[in-house]
Scaffold this motif. Sequence first.
Motif, mmCIF file in Angstrom:
data_model
loop_
_atom_site.group_PDB
_atom_site.id
_atom_site.type_symbol
_atom_site.label_atom_id
_atom_site.label_comp_id
_atom_site.label_asym_id
_atom_site.label_seq_id
_atom_site.Cartn_x
_atom_site.Cartn_y
_atom_site.Cartn_z
ATOM 1 N N ASN A 1 25.211 37.983 46.506
ATOM 2 C CA ASN A 1 25.265 38.682 45.196
ATOM 3 C C ASN A 1 25.521 37.889 44.005
ATOM 4 O O ASN A 1 25.062 38.116 42.764
ATOM 5 C CB ASN A 1 25.901 39.830 45.356
ATOM 6 C CG ASN A 1 25.026 41.110 46.231
ATOM 7 O OD1 ASN A 1 23.840 40.858 46.615
ATOM 8 N ND2 ASN A 1 25.863 42.342 46.438
ATOM 9 N N GLU A 2 26.829 37.194 44.352
ATOM 10 C CA GLU A 2 27.262 36.263 43.101
ATOM 11 C C GLU A 2 26.256 35.296 42.732
ATOM 12 O O GLU A 2 25.782 34.935 41.615
ATOM 13 C CB GLU A 2 28.477 35.695 43.638
ATOM 14 C CG GLU A 2 29.749 36.575 43.788
ATOM 15 C CD GLU A 2 29.655 37.649 45.025
ATOM 16 O OE1 GLU A 2 30.430 38.438 45.136
ATOM 17 O OE2 GLU A 2 28.967 37.146 45.852
ATOM 18 N N TRP B 1 28.505 47.507 33.866
ATOM 19 C CA TRP B 1 29.742 47.030 33.758
ATOM 20 C C TRP B 1 29.913 45.458 33.468
ATOM 21 O O TRP B 1 30.511 44.955 32.821
ATOM 22 C CB TRP B 1 30.644 47.456 34.940
ATOM 23 C CG TRP B 1 31.965 46.761 34.983
ATOM 24 C CD1 TRP B 1 32.533 46.044 35.858
ATOM 25 C CD2 TRP B 1 33.127 47.097 33.934
ATOM 26 N NE1 TRP B 1 33.747 45.412 35.330
ATOM 27 C CE2 TRP B 1 34.156 46.157 34.506
ATOM 28 C CE3 TRP B 1 33.163 47.734 32.832
ATOM 29 C CZ2 TRP B 1 35.525 46.261 33.670
ATOM 30 C CZ3 TRP B 1 34.287 47.897 32.161
ATOM 31 C CH2 TRP B 1 35.335 47.071 32.536
ATOM 32 N N ARG B 2 29.030 44.615 34.566
ATOM 33 C CA ARG B 2 29.092 43.319 34.633
ATOM 34 C C ARG B 2 28.231 42.679 33.504
ATOM 35 O O ARG B 2 28.627 41.498 33.272
ATOM 36 C CB ARG B 2 28.457 42.856 35.972
ATOM 37 C CG ARG B 2 29.097 43.463 37.279
ATOM 38 C CD ARG B 2 30.078 42.913 37.629
ATOM 39 N NE ARG B 2 29.981 41.481 38.250
ATOM 40 C CZ ARG B 2 31.015 40.667 38.927
ATOM 41 N NH1 ARG B 2 32.157 41.075 38.998
ATOM 42 N NH2 ARG B 2 30.651 39.627 39.384
ATOM 43 N N ARG C 1 43.054 52.469 44.750
ATOM 44 C CA ARG C 1 44.210 51.389 44.377
ATOM 45 C C ARG C 1 43.546 49.904 44.569
ATOM 46 O O ARG C 1 43.910 48.879 43.884
ATOM 47 C CB ARG C 1 45.110 51.668 45.709
ATOM 48 C CG ARG C 1 46.361 50.347 45.398
ATOM 49 C CD ARG C 1 47.285 50.819 46.555
ATOM 50 N NE ARG C 1 47.945 51.876 46.364
ATOM 51 C CZ ARG C 1 48.927 52.806 47.047
ATOM 52 N NH1 ARG C 1 49.220 52.095 47.948
ATOM 53 N NH2 ARG C 1 49.546 53.653 46.677
ATOM 54 N N GLY C 2 42.445 49.625 45.434
ATOM 55 C CA GLY C 2 41.929 48.386 45.762
ATOM 56 C C GLY C 2 40.850 48.165 44.813
ATOM 57 O O GLY C 2 40.310 47.019 44.953
ATOM 58 N N ALA C 3 40.299 49.183 44.188
ATOM 59 C CA ALA C 3 38.931 48.889 43.409
ATOM 60 C C ALA C 3 38.962 47.982 42.227
ATOM 61 O O ALA C 3 37.657 47.596 41.777
ATOM 62 C CB ALA C 3 38.621 50.518 42.966
ATOM 63 N N LEU C 4 40.032 47.946 41.702
ATOM 64 C CA LEU C 4 40.043 46.900 40.552
ATOM 65 C C LEU C 4 40.318 45.366 40.952
ATOM 66 O O LEU C 4 40.375 44.891 39.837
ATOM 67 C CB LEU C 4 41.004 47.360 39.500
ATOM 68 C CG LEU C 4 40.732 48.885 39.135
ATOM 69 C CD1 LEU C 4 41.749 49.425 38.024
ATOM 70 C CD2 LEU C 4 39.301 49.025 38.213
ATOM 71 N N LYS C 5 39.977 45.045 41.905
ATOM 72 C CA LYS C 5 40.486 43.712 42.341
ATOM 73 C C LYS C 5 39.279 42.809 42.041
ATOM 74 O O LYS C 5 38.172 43.333 42.070
ATOM 75 C CB LYS C 5 40.538 43.511 43.873
ATOM 76 C CG LYS C 5 41.950 44.001 44.472
ATOM 77 C CD LYS C 5 42.196 43.909 45.953
ATOM 78 C CE LYS C 5 43.369 44.508 46.632
ATOM 79 N NZ LYS C 5 43.438 44.235 47.871
ATOM 80 N N PRO C 6 39.448 41.586 41.372
ATOM 81 C CA PRO C 6 38.545 40.875 40.893
ATOM 82 C C PRO C 6 37.662 40.284 42.098
ATOM 83 O O PRO C 6 38.130 40.010 43.139
ATOM 84 C CB PRO C 6 39.121 39.798 39.929
ATOM 85 C CG PRO C 6 40.469 39.491 40.706
ATOM 86 C CD PRO C 6 40.828 41.101 41.093
ATOM 87 N N ASP C 7 36.390 39.747 41.810
ATOM 88 C CA ASP C 7 35.776 39.284 42.651
ATOM 89 C C ASP C 7 35.710 37.604 42.815
ATOM 90 O O ASP C 7 36.828 36.901 42.191
ATOM 91 C CB ASP C 7 34.128 39.323 42.446
ATOM 92 C CG ASP C 7 33.610 38.933 41.492
ATOM 93 O OD1 ASP C 7 34.388 38.163 40.658
ATOM 94 O OD2 ASP C 7 32.421 39.206 41.079
ATOM 95 N N ARG D 1 35.871 37.913 37.851
ATOM 96 C CA ARG D 1 35.264 39.168 37.088
ATOM 97 C C ARG D 1 35.517 40.381 38.003
ATOM 98 O O ARG D 1 35.402 40.546 39.231
ATOM 99 C CB ARG D 1 33.762 39.184 36.883
ATOM 100 C CG ARG D 1 33.446 37.624 36.194
ATOM 101 C CD ARG D 1 31.979 37.768 35.987
ATOM 102 N NE ARG D 1 31.303 36.806 35.058
ATOM 103 C CZ ARG D 1 30.403 35.853 35.580
ATOM 104 N NH1 ARG D 1 30.414 35.815 36.921
ATOM 105 N NH2 ARG D 1 30.080 34.878 34.778
ATOM 106 N N THR D 2 36.195 41.639 37.531
ATOM 107 C CA THR D 2 36.237 42.571 37.890
ATOM 108 C C THR D 2 34.900 43.517 38.376
ATOM 109 O O THR D 2 33.898 43.094 37.703
ATOM 110 C CB THR D 2 37.156 43.712 36.970
ATOM 111 O OG1 THR D 2 36.515 43.728 35.760
ATOM 112 C CG2 THR D 2 38.572 43.208 36.836
#
Length: 202
Positions: free
Chosen positions: A46-47, A95-96, A172-178, A182-183
């Motif tokens: 996806n990246e 968002w992205r 809790r883990g949803a905001l970790k960056p890729d 980027r979040t």
Amino acid sequence: MATAQSAELAAAAARLVVEEGMEYGPAKKRAARDLGRGRSTELPSNEAVEEQVREYLQIFCADTQPGELAALRRLALRWMQRLAEFRPHLAGAAWRGTATRLSSVHLDLYCDDPKSAEIGLLNQGIDYELVGQQSRGSGQDPYDVLSVGSRSEELGEVVTIFLHIRDHDELRGALKPDATGRTLRGDTAALRRLLEAQDDAA
């Protein structure tokens, strides 16, 4: 050779994402079929597709895409305010920063009870559809995905909003960056900051 093939697939998928509003998964599979690749072909990440989408937008859609993105983000913000009790976070292309007028809006709702979001929608008189389930990963139960249609006056059309009904514990883990730093999603306050930054840059 495999790298060149993957890059070609990523570019073809990116065109489908931008020109037809497809999601990344279906776009990658369609691109592989269109290019005559077999089922065993390794699909790009996806990246990789997102980077191609950004390049395509910069070349072909620089005049229109920022305004369309802002319109979708403002629509998302209204829905996040409406569904504030479910801790909404905006995800996906809006968002992205890669969304266009053909894109859907994806909101993650973090609920103590997965049925509470459906009850909340019913209580507000909002028509919705259960469109399916999405995997959380290996060994975990999938979660429900709902959809609602919402008209954007700025775009002059109805936008599909997908509501991903997640467990509160997942927040809790949803905001970790890729991998790119980027979040993957942001809450209402973060979205407001993005919109303010867009307005300042316009």
